[in-house]
Design a protein around this motif. Structure first.
Motif, PDB file in Angstrom:
ATOM      1  N   UNK A 190       8.495   2.551  27.170  1.00  0.00           N
ATOM      2  CA  UNK A 190       9.179   3.265  28.240  1.00  0.00           C
ATOM      3  C   UNK A 190      10.615   2.746  28.410  1.00  0.00           C
ATOM      4  N   UNK A 191      11.472   3.631  28.891  1.00  0.00           N
ATOM      5  CA  UNK A 191      12.877   3.292  29.110  1.00  0.00           C
ATOM      6  C   UNK A 191      13.037   2.549  30.427  1.00  0.00           C
ATOM      7  N   UNK A 192      14.254   2.062  30.667  1.00  0.00           N
ATOM      8  CA  UNK A 192      14.556   1.446  31.956  1.00  0.00           C
ATOM      9  C   UNK A 192      14.666   2.530  33.024  1.00  0.00           C
ATOM     10  N   UNK A 193      14.750   2.092  34.276  1.00  0.00           N
ATOM     11  CA  UNK A 193      14.882   3.030  35.390  1.00  0.00           C
ATOM     12  C   UNK A 193      16.316   3.504  35.588  1.00  0.00           C
ATOM     13  N   UNK A 194      17.254   2.942  34.837  1.00  0.00           N
ATOM     14  CA  UNK A 194      18.652   3.347  34.969  1.00  0.00           C
ATOM     15  C   UNK A 194      18.845   4.686  34.274  1.00  0.00           C
ATOM     16  N   UNK A 195      19.291   5.686  35.020  1.00  0.00           N
ATOM     17  CA  UNK A 195      19.487   7.002  34.420  1.00  0.00           C
ATOM     18  C   UNK A 195      19.870   8.030  35.456  1.00  0.00           C
ATOM     19  N   UNK A 196      19.955   9.255  35.002  1.00  0.00           N
ATOM     20  CA  UNK A 196      20.309  10.364  35.875  1.00  0.00           C
ATOM     21  C   UNK A 196      19.098  10.784  36.712  1.00  0.00           C
ATOM     22  N   UNK A 197      19.345  11.008  37.996  1.00  0.00           N
ATOM     23  CA  UNK A 197      18.348  11.570  38.892  1.00  0.00           C
ATOM     24  C   UNK A 197      18.862  12.933  39.348  1.00  0.00           C
ATOM     25  N   UNK A 198      17.943  13.825  39.654  1.00  0.00           N
ATOM     26  CA  UNK A 198      18.386  15.102  40.199  1.00  0.00           C
ATOM     27  C   UNK A 198      19.129  14.840  41.509  1.00  0.00           C
ATOM     28  N   UNK A 199      20.140  15.641  41.835  1.00  0.00           N
ATOM     29  CA  UNK A 199      20.943  15.358  43.031  1.00  0.00           C
ATOM     30  C   UNK A 199      20.131  15.228  44.313  1.00  0.00           C
ATOM     31  N   UNK A 200      19.130  16.094  44.500  1.00  0.00           N
ATOM     32  CA  UNK A 200      18.357  16.031  45.744  1.00  0.00           C
ATOM     33  C   UNK A 200      17.535  14.753  45.812  1.00  0.00           C
ATOM     34  N   UNK A 201      16.966  14.327  44.664  1.00  0.00           N
ATOM     35  CA  UNK A 201      16.165  13.109  44.662  1.00  0.00           C
ATOM     36  C   UNK A 201      17.048  11.889  44.842  1.00  0.00           C
ATOM     37  N   UNK A 202      18.207  11.898  44.211  1.00  0.00           N
ATOM     38  CA  UNK A 202      19.128  10.780  44.360  1.00  0.00           C
ATOM     39  C   UNK A 202      19.562  10.634  45.820  1.00  0.00           C
ATOM     40  N   UNK A 203      19.873  11.738  46.468  1.00  0.00           N
ATOM     41  CA  UNK A 203      20.258  11.688  47.885  1.00  0.00           C
ATOM     42  C   UNK A 203      19.111  11.173  48.755  1.00  0.00           C
ATOM     43  N   UNK A 204      17.907  11.609  48.446  1.00  0.00           N
ATOM     44  CA  UNK A 204      16.749  11.175  49.222  1.00  0.00           C
ATOM     45  C   UNK A 204      16.534   9.670  49.085  1.00  0.00           C
ATOM     46  N   UNK A 205      16.524   9.173  47.859  1.00  0.00           N
ATOM     47  CA  UNK A 205      16.289   7.749  47.629  1.00  0.00           C
ATOM     48  C   UNK A 205      17.393   6.901  48.256  1.00  0.00           C
ATOM     49  N   UNK A 206      18.624   7.342  48.092  1.00  0.00           N
ATOM     50  CA  UNK A 206      19.728   6.589  48.694  1.00  0.00           C
ATOM     51  C   UNK A 206      19.633   6.611  50.215  1.00  0.00           C
ATOM     52  N   UNK A 207      19.232   7.746  50.769  1.00  0.00           N
ATOM     53  CA  UNK A 207      19.073   7.837  52.211  1.00  0.00           C
ATOM     54  C   UNK A 207      18.045   6.857  52.740  1.00  0.00           C
ATOM     55  N   UNK A 208      16.953   6.681  52.004  1.00  0.00           N
ATOM     56  CA  UNK A 208      15.934   5.710  52.417  1.00  0.00           C
ATOM     57  C   UNK A 208      16.502   4.295  52.398  1.00  0.00           C
ATOM     58  N   UNK A 209      17.280   3.971  51.378  1.00  0.00           N
ATOM     59  CA  UNK A 209      17.874   2.627  51.323  1.00  0.00           C
ATOM     60  C   UNK A 209      18.863   2.414  52.456  1.00  0.00           C
ATOM     61  N   UNK A 210      19.547   3.466  52.870  1.00  0.00           N
ATOM     62  CA  UNK A 210      20.489   3.341  53.977  1.00  0.00           C
ATOM     63  C   UNK A 210      19.764   3.148  55.307  1.00  0.00           C
ATOM     64  N   UNK A 211      18.649   3.843  55.486  1.00  0.00           N
ATOM     65  CA  UNK A 211      17.850   3.616  56.697  1.00  0.00           C
ATOM     66  C   UNK A 211      17.390   2.164  56.756  1.00  0.00           C
TER      67      UNK A 211
END
Length: 232
Positions: A190-211
């Motif tokens: 398997x590859x690393x987790x570093x890569x492109x995420x779909x824009x909606x998923x990237x926004x969601x994950x980043x939003x959780x980290x900001x909370x």
């Protein structure tokens, strides 16, 4: 890394935490900041936007060259095991997921980081958490070690650093990280987790980290350990 570090949620999240740590404990502000293991320069570019001078270092000459072009700052090609800088050069040193690399001699590298810091200087480290979380991702990014907050803090104290603080972050998303690393992508190919995420998923994950970041609650677990320490 070069392609995604300016927009991928994890990079934006860790950069925010590094800047937070520097704001709380900046060290001597008349001295520059070193990004030790700057990779292709994503965080170094963030430092270039601030008021303090900054310098990068990476062992990979191609990465160092790219970091210099991306940030507009000076970047040296060299190893954290033998930093090419005089004693007491920096007011703060940042290093993100470098001490954990297979090629790094931990005691020697920490001694070098302490040597180049001026008295009262600040060290900020980010490290991957929990040995049991070792996975294909770590193999791909050349990690040899993962840490608990306690073991990482002990390493810094043994190296002569004082006022050591260590806390987990990326805890709100940690169950998903366990699912991804230990079940869905547990194969050696398997590859690393570093890569492109779909824009909606990237926004969601980043939003959780900001909370999580804004709650400032101490967490018992997380994907990473963020450490801050002072050179006496």
């Amino acid at each position: 890394m070069d392609a995604v570090e300016d927009r991928m949620w994890w990079y934006r999240a860790v950069h925010a935490r590094l800047l937070d740590a520097l704001a709380v404990r900046p060290g001597p502000v008349t001295l520059p900041v070193l990004d030790a293991g700057c990779g292709t320069g994503g965080f170094l570019r963030r430092l270039a936007e601030g008021p303090r001078p900054a310098i990068g270092l990476d062992y990979n000459p191609a990465a160092a060259s790219r970091a210099a072009a991306k940030s507009g700052l000076a970047v040296a090609a060299g190893t954290i095991n033998a930093l090419p800088f005089p004693d007491n050069t920096f007011g703060a040193v940042i290093s993100v997921d470098v001490l954990c690399h297979a090629a790094v001699d931990q005691p020697r590298a920490l001694g070098e980081l302490r040597r180049v810091l001026a008295p009262g200087g600040t060290l900020v480290l980010n490290l991957p958490a929990f040995t049991w979380m070792f996975s294909a991702h770590d193999v791909r990014v050349h990690n040899a070690r993962r840490y608990t907050a306690a073991t990482a803090a002990a390493l810094l104290r043994e190296a002569g650093f004082e006022q050591v603080s260590a806390r987990y972050w990326n805890g709100f998303l940690f169950p998903l990280m366990v699912l991804q690393r230990k079940l869905l992508a547990r194969g050696a190919d398997h590859a690393s987790d570093v890569g492109e995420f779909s824009p909606w998923l990237d926004r969601l994950l980043h939003g959780v980290t900001e909370i999580e970041r804004r709650t400032r609650l101490p967490l018992p677990v997380g994907g990473s350990v963020l450490l801050t320490a002072t050179r006496a």
